[in-house]
Scaffold this active site. Sequence first.
Site, mmCIF file in Angstrom:
data_model
loop_
_atom_site.group_PDB
_atom_site.id
_atom_site.type_symbol
_atom_site.label_atom_id
_atom_site.label_comp_id
_atom_site.label_asym_id
_atom_site.label_seq_id
_atom_site.Cartn_x
_atom_site.Cartn_y
_atom_site.Cartn_z
ATOM 1 N N ASP A 1 -5.986 -6.332 10.001
ATOM 2 C CA ASP A 1 -5.010 -6.231 10.766
ATOM 3 C C ASP A 1 -4.940 -4.739 11.119
ATOM 4 O O ASP A 1 -3.993 -4.387 12.149
ATOM 5 C CB ASP A 1 -3.542 -6.784 10.486
ATOM 6 C CG ASP A 1 -3.389 -6.283 8.936
ATOM 7 O OD1 ASP A 1 -4.051 -5.803 8.293
ATOM 8 O OD2 ASP A 1 -2.183 -6.622 8.538
ATOM 9 N N ARG B 1 -4.803 1.878 -1.375
ATOM 10 C CA ARG B 1 -4.939 0.380 -0.923
ATOM 11 C C ARG B 1 -4.737 -0.689 -1.973
ATOM 12 O O ARG B 1 -5.143 -0.620 -2.909
ATOM 13 C CB ARG B 1 -6.319 0.398 -0.395
ATOM 14 C CG ARG B 1 -6.732 -1.014 0.436
ATOM 15 C CD ARG B 1 -8.038 -1.112 0.650
ATOM 16 N NE ARG B 1 -8.352 -2.372 1.560
ATOM 17 C CZ ARG B 1 -9.410 -3.001 1.745
ATOM 18 N NH1 ARG B 1 -10.558 -2.236 1.252
ATOM 19 N NH2 ARG B 1 -9.802 -3.774 2.528
ATOM 20 N N LEU B 2 -3.686 -1.540 -1.411
ATOM 21 C CA LEU B 2 -3.732 -2.859 -2.136
ATOM 22 C C LEU B 2 -4.407 -3.869 -1.034
ATOM 23 O O LEU B 2 -3.800 -4.191 -0.044
ATOM 24 C CB LEU B 2 -2.381 -3.283 -2.366
ATOM 25 C CG LEU B 2 -2.163 -4.940 -2.976
ATOM 26 C CD1 LEU B 2 -2.828 -4.688 -4.380
ATOM 27 C CD2 LEU B 2 -0.799 -5.232 -3.032
ATOM 28 N N CYS C 1 0.845 -1.170 -0.129
ATOM 29 C CA CYS C 1 0.073 -0.009 -0.116
ATOM 30 C C CYS C 1 0.972 1.276 -0.024
ATOM 31 O O CYS C 1 1.940 1.203 0.090
ATOM 32 C CB CYS C 1 -1.027 -0.013 1.204
ATOM 33 S SG CYS C 1 -1.954 -1.481 1.375
#
Length: 395
Positions: free
Chosen positions: A99, A50-51, A2
Site C-alpha cells: 500500500d 518497519r513492521l 511502523c
Amino acid sequence: MCGIAGRFNFKTGAPVDSSLVHGMCELIAHRGPDGQGVWVDGPVGLGHRRLAIIDLSPGGRQPMRSGDAWVTFNGEIYNFVELRRELEGRGHQFRSRSDTEVLLAAYREYGVECVHKLRGMFAFAIWDAPQRRLFMARDRAGKKPLHYYIDRDGIAFASEPKAFLADADFEARPSLPALAEYMTYQYVPSPMSAFDGVSKLPPAHYLLVEDGAVSVHRYWKLSYARKRELSDDEACEALIEHLREAVRLRMISDVPLGAFLSGGVDSSLIVALMAEQTSRVKTFSIGFEEAEFDELPYARQVAERYGTDHCELIVRPDATEVIPKLVWHYNEPFADASAIPTYYVSQMTRQHVTVALNGDAGDENFGGYDRYLVNGATEQFDRLPPSVRRGVAAV
C-alpha cells in the site's frame, strides 16, 4: 505499527547527517522490529522503522521511491486495492503489492489532494524533489502520531518526540501550557505536546514545507448535519454493514492477526464479524484476581460462541515494573487507567500474532460511558435563564 523520522533543512540548505536520521530511527526501533531504512540527499533525510504487514518482500521496504518522489509511511491504506486499480487505469505501474507504493503513486497523480482518496490510518512524509516540497499528513481520526519541531536550520519530524533526542542540539524542556491542558483534559491535545517547541500535527491535517515556509492545513472535518432519514431498524442494518466492511478491510494482512476480547459489546462485535470471514480467529483476554474487575467469564462466552482460538492471562499488575515502560512509550502524560492492562494484553498477544483488532472508540462514538449521561443534563441546564443558572450554581 511502523515508525517514521526525518529532517529538511529548508532554512539553511545544510546537508542532513545520515547518522542523525539513523539515531532517530533507533530511538523508535520498538515501532518497527523488521528493518530500518534511511535515505539522505543534501538537505533532506528520511528514515523508517518497519513492521511488515502487507508485502513482506524487499519490495515493501522504506523509504520508498517512485520517480522523483520519496516516502516514509506509518499505517495502512485500507482501500489500496481499489485505489491501485484506479491508478493503473491512469497509466501507473507497480513493482510491489504494498500500500506504500499506492500511496506514493496517488501523490504523484493527485498531489496534496491525494489525502481525500485515502481511507485508512496513516502518518507519512513525502519529499517531492522537483517541487522542493516536503508534504506530511495524518489520518482523519489521528490514529497514527506525527510530531515535529522547527529550529534554526529547518524542520524535524518523527512518530514519537523521543526521536528528537538523537539531535544533540535538541533541548527536551517541559511545556507548561501543555501541563495545564493535561490537568484539564487528562491528556495533551494537539497541536500541543508535552515538550516546549514540539508540536503534534493534528488529525485530518497536512503540513507543507515549500518556498521557505511551513504551513498547516485542515483537509477534513466531521459534519453534524442530518444526512439521512432512517428508521431504527434501517439504521441498525446500515451500521452493521459499515462495521462488517470495516472489519473485512482490516483483515487484509500477510501476517497472523487476532483480536483483543474483553467480553464487552465492542470487542465481542468485532470478534463476531471476524468469525463471519474466517474459521480461525485468535482472541486474547486478560483477567484479574479481584472478581469485581474480572471480565474473563464474558470473554469466554464469546470465544466459545464463535469457536475462537482463545488465550487468557491472569494479571497481577506490578506498577513499579510497568509504569517506567509506559512513560517511555506514551511519551507524555496520559491519565488512562486502562494503560496497564492494555500493556499486559498486548505483551501476551504479540507472542502469537502481529496485528490485533479491538473495539476501542466504540464507547466514545456511541456514548457508552455513564459520564456521557451528564451531557444531556448539562444541555438542559444551559437552556435555563442566566439568573436561574447562577442561583442553581450558587447552591
